[in-house]
Design a protein around this motif. Structure first.
Motif, PDB file in Angstrom:
ATOM      1  N   VAL A  45       0.904  -1.204   0.062  1.00 39.55           N
ATOM      2  CA  VAL A  45      -0.114   0.147   0.090  1.00 39.55           C
ATOM      3  C   VAL A  45       1.074   1.259   0.025  1.00 39.55           C
ATOM      4  N   ILE A  46       0.495   2.228  -0.801  1.00 40.39           N
ATOM      5  CA  ILE A  46       1.358   3.496  -1.153  1.00 40.39           C
ATOM      6  C   ILE A  46       0.885   4.343   0.202  1.00 40.39           C
ATOM      7  N   LEU A  47       1.863   4.792   0.957  1.00 42.14           N
ATOM      8  CA  LEU A  47       1.282   5.511   2.335  1.00 42.14           C
ATOM      9  C   LEU A  47       1.343   6.940   1.804  1.00 42.14           C
ATOM     10  N   PRO A  48       0.550   7.887   2.403  1.00 40.87           N
ATOM     11  CA  PRO A  48       0.251   9.187   2.214  1.00 40.87           C
ATOM     12  C   PRO A  48       1.415  10.166   2.605  1.00 40.87           C
ATOM     13  N   ASN A  49       2.140   9.658   3.210  1.00 39.38           N
ATOM     14  CA  ASN A  49       3.411  10.551   3.615  1.00 39.38           C
ATOM     15  C   ASN A  49       4.666  10.198   3.196  1.00 39.38           C
ATOM     16  N   PRO A  50       5.286  10.916   2.392  1.00 34.89           N
ATOM     17  CA  PRO A  50       6.598  10.753   1.864  1.00 34.89           C
ATOM     18  C   PRO A  50       7.615  10.756   2.734  1.00 34.89           C
ATOM     19  N   ILE A  51       8.904  10.005   2.555  1.00 37.51           N
ATOM     20  CA  ILE A  51      10.033  10.191   3.331  1.00 37.51           C
ATOM     21  C   ILE A  51      10.956  10.958   2.810  1.00 37.51           C
ATOM     22  N   PRO A  52      11.348  12.095   3.216  1.00 35.20           N
ATOM     23  CA  PRO A  52      12.287  13.049   2.845  1.00 35.20           C
ATOM     24  C   PRO A  52      13.579  12.498   2.463  1.00 35.20           C
ATOM     25  N   GLY A  53      14.080  12.561   1.241  1.00 36.47           N
ATOM     26  CA  GLY A  53      15.403  12.033   0.768  1.00 36.47           C
ATOM     27  C   GLY A  53      15.534  10.683   0.250  1.00 36.47           C
ATOM     28  N   LYS A  54      14.342  10.028   0.577  1.00 36.79           N
ATOM     29  CA  LYS A  54      14.314   8.516   0.419  1.00 36.79           C
ATOM     30  C   LYS A  54      14.828   8.257  -1.005  1.00 36.79           C
ATOM     31  N   HIS A 235      20.614  -7.838 -18.806  1.00 29.60           N
ATOM     32  CA  HIS A 235      21.098  -6.316 -18.050  1.00 29.60           C
ATOM     33  C   HIS A 235      20.322  -6.368 -16.734  1.00 29.60           C
ATOM     34  N   LEU A 236      21.151  -5.771 -15.859  1.00 30.65           N
ATOM     35  CA  LEU A 236      20.641  -5.354 -14.446  1.00 30.65           C
ATOM     36  C   LEU A 236      19.849  -4.179 -14.626  1.00 30.65           C
ATOM     37  N   ILE A 237      18.520  -4.012 -14.256  1.00 28.09           N
ATOM     38  CA  ILE A 237      17.783  -3.098 -14.418  1.00 28.09           C
ATOM     39  C   ILE A 237      16.989  -2.576 -12.958  1.00 28.09           C
ATOM     40  N   ASP A 238      16.294  -1.555 -13.342  1.00 32.95           N
ATOM     41  CA  ASP A 238      15.669  -1.181 -11.828  1.00 32.95           C
ATOM     42  C   ASP A 238      16.506  -0.525 -10.870  1.00 32.95           C
ATOM     43  N   GLU A 239      16.535  -1.182  -9.783  1.00 31.13           N
ATOM     44  CA  GLU A 239      17.388  -0.695  -8.821  1.00 31.13           C
ATOM     45  C   GLU A 239      18.145  -1.926  -8.289  1.00 31.13           C
ATOM     46  N   ALA A 240      19.050  -1.810  -7.420  1.00 28.76           N
ATOM     47  CA  ALA A 240      19.921  -2.894  -7.025  1.00 28.76           C
ATOM     48  C   ALA A 240      20.617  -2.487  -5.683  1.00 28.76           C
ATOM     49  N   LEU A 241      20.132  -3.673  -4.602  1.00 37.14           N
ATOM     50  CA  LEU A 241      20.943  -3.509  -3.255  1.00 37.14           C
ATOM     51  C   LEU A 241      20.574  -2.316  -2.673  1.00 37.14           C
ATOM     52  N   THR A 242      19.311  -1.672  -2.682  1.00 40.44           N
ATOM     53  CA  THR A 242      18.936  -0.533  -1.920  1.00 40.44           C
ATOM     54  C   THR A 242      18.154  -1.058  -0.688  1.00 40.44           C
ATOM     55  N   ASP A 264      15.889  -0.383   6.880  1.00 42.93           N
ATOM     56  CA  ASP A 264      14.875  -0.377   5.807  1.00 42.93           C
ATOM     57  C   ASP A 264      13.584   0.367   6.153  1.00 42.93           C
ATOM     58  N   LYS A 265      12.349  -0.044   5.804  1.00 39.96           N
ATOM     59  CA  LYS A 265      11.189   0.523   6.216  1.00 39.96           C
ATOM     60  C   LYS A 265      10.589  -0.371   7.072  1.00 39.96           C
ATOM     61  N   GLN A 266      11.228  -1.249   7.597  1.00 39.32           N
ATOM     62  CA  GLN A 266      11.075  -2.209   8.747  1.00 39.32           C
ATOM     63  C   GLN A 266      10.279  -1.433   9.952  1.00 39.32           C
ATOM     64  N   PHE A 267      10.994  -0.279  10.329  1.00 42.47           N
ATOM     65  CA  PHE A 267      10.476   0.663  11.296  1.00 42.47           C
ATOM     66  C   PHE A 267       9.048   1.070  10.949  1.00 42.47           C
ATOM     67  N   VAL A 268       8.710   1.496   9.745  1.00 50.27           N
ATOM     68  CA  VAL A 268       7.391   1.847   9.480  1.00 50.27           C
ATOM     69  C   VAL A 268       6.567   0.680   9.533  1.00 50.27           C
ATOM     70  N   ARG A 269       6.798  -0.389   8.988  1.00 49.11           N
ATOM     71  CA  ARG A 269       5.924  -1.798   9.218  1.00 49.11           C
ATOM     72  C   ARG A 269       5.669  -2.108  10.675  1.00 49.11           C
ATOM     73  N   ASP A 270       6.638  -2.082  11.533  1.00 52.99           N
ATOM     74  CA  ASP A 270       6.456  -2.255  12.808  1.00 52.99           C
ATOM     75  C   ASP A 270       5.448  -1.352  13.612  1.00 52.99           C
ATOM     76  N   TYR A 271       5.587  -0.032  13.146  1.00 56.37           N
ATOM     77  CA  TYR A 271       4.632   0.972  13.539  1.00 56.37           C
ATOM     78  C   TYR A 271       3.330   0.602  12.893  1.00 56.37           C
ATOM     79  N   LYS A 298      17.208   6.231   9.016  1.00 60.24           N
ATOM     80  CA  LYS A 298      17.607   4.739   8.649  1.00 60.24           C
ATOM     81  C   LYS A 298      18.153   4.659   7.148  1.00 60.24           C
ATOM     82  N   TYR A 299      17.524   5.271   6.261  1.00 59.07           N
ATOM     83  CA  TYR A 299      17.751   5.234   4.700  1.00 59.07           C
ATOM     84  C   TYR A 299      19.038   5.675   4.494  1.00 59.07           C
ATOM     85  N   ARG A 300      19.193   7.062   5.030  1.00 59.83           N
ATOM     86  CA  ARG A 300      20.559   7.943   4.846  1.00 59.83           C
ATOM     87  C   ARG A 300      21.913   7.355   5.492  1.00 59.83           C
TER      88      ARG A 300
END
Length: 313
Positions: A45-54, A235-242, A264-271, A298-300
């Protein structure tokens, strides 16, 4: 840090699609502009709040790995500066968070590699002693390091749906069916491409995880995506190891038998798991400022630990 970008509005290029996180635009007939937003999805589910800098973390982390692992497999990069393909007043939207990539035919599978027993793999193992049909030794604990990395492919889900784990044989069959027309005349088959994707994915994971461990991070598992050109070259596409496509653990906080904290976003999932009145369906709930701030940090931190230098804002 610049303001968060929930959704790009590039009017100078044709919009092709918006995914959970990325907005994709056409650059001529043979290239794409991929803008990585600060959107966050959890439980599909796409959440309504963005994570700045993600979005900048994801793009710059992927670039780091594309460069470091380029000797293993070709990748999607063109080397074209994204700011040169949009209008001047749109450059801020793409700065630090975008790629101009080759337009390739994606393989219809997620190439998942697991090095540790966690998540859906742990649940599968508890019930069957296997992960995606791969037999594992008896008596393994949660978060145990596997004897060797395993390839556990999944189908690609539409936005809002769930990926489904499949066997390697099913992945071969699926690739053969979907890629038959694209591979006509190349001398390759979809089943061969699935095998090549498996072998490359394990090699990418192995080299990346060995490096990450020297930076204090364990890569528990990760997801790669692959595409092919008109010659059938992988070819390796999309993203890698983020942090979005991988489960990163602090090496000094890992121990068998418990679920380590992650970058990662586990902190969000836990909430979200604490919200008894949300049924994990759209629309997603608003996130508290503290959850947003901790997740952004955490991302940064994951990027700066791995790359060894600050994120470029």
């Amino acid at each position: 840090m610049t303001a968060a970008l929930f959704e790009s509005t590039i009017a100078s290029l044709p919009l092709i699609a918006r995914g959970k996180v990325r907005d994709i635009y056409a650059v001529g007939d043979d290239k794409l502009l991929i803008v990585t937003s600060d959107r966050l999805s959890a439980f599909d589910v796409i959440l309504p709040n963005p994570i700045p800098g993600k979005g900048k973390v994801l793009t710059q982390a992927a670039n780091f790995w594309f460069d470091r692992l380029a000797h293993i497999v070709p990748n999607q990069l063109t080397g074209i500066d994204p700011e040169t393909v949009v209008a001047e007043n749109e450059r801020e939207q793409v700065r630090g968070r975008s790629l101009v990539v080759k337009r390739l035919k994606p393989l219809p599978i997620e190439a998942v590699v697991r090095g540790y027993l966690i998540g859906s793999g742990w649940k599968d193992y508890q019930e069957t002693g296997t992960v995606c049909g791969i037999k594992l030794p008896a008596g393994l604990k949660m978060a145990a390091k596997l004897p060797e990395p395993i390839f556990t492919p999944a189908t690609k889900a539409e936005v809002g749906d769930h990926d489904e784990n499949i066997s390697f044989e099913q992945a071969q069959t699926h690739c053969a069916a979907v890629l038959a027309d694209a591979l006509y005349g190349t001398g390759k088959t979809g089943a061969q491409l699935a095998t090549e994707a498996r072998d490359v994915a394990i090699r990418l994971y192995t080299e990346a995880s060995e490096y990450a461990a020297t930076r204090g991070i364990l890569i528990a598992d990760t997801k790669f995506e692959f595409g092919i050109d008109d010659k059938g070259t992988l070819h390796l596409i999309d993203e890698a190891l983020t942090p979005d496509s991988s489960r990163f653990w602090p090496r000094d906080e890992w121990a068998e038998g418990r679920n380590p904290p992650s970058f990662d976003k586990q902190f969000v999932r836990d909430y979200l798991e604490t919200l008894k009145d949300w049924g994990k369906k759209a629309p997603g709930p608003q996130l508290p400022d503290e959850v947003i701030a901790v997740t952004a940090a955490k991302y940064r931190e994951a990027f700066e630990r791995l790359a060894g230098h600050p994120l470029a804002d």
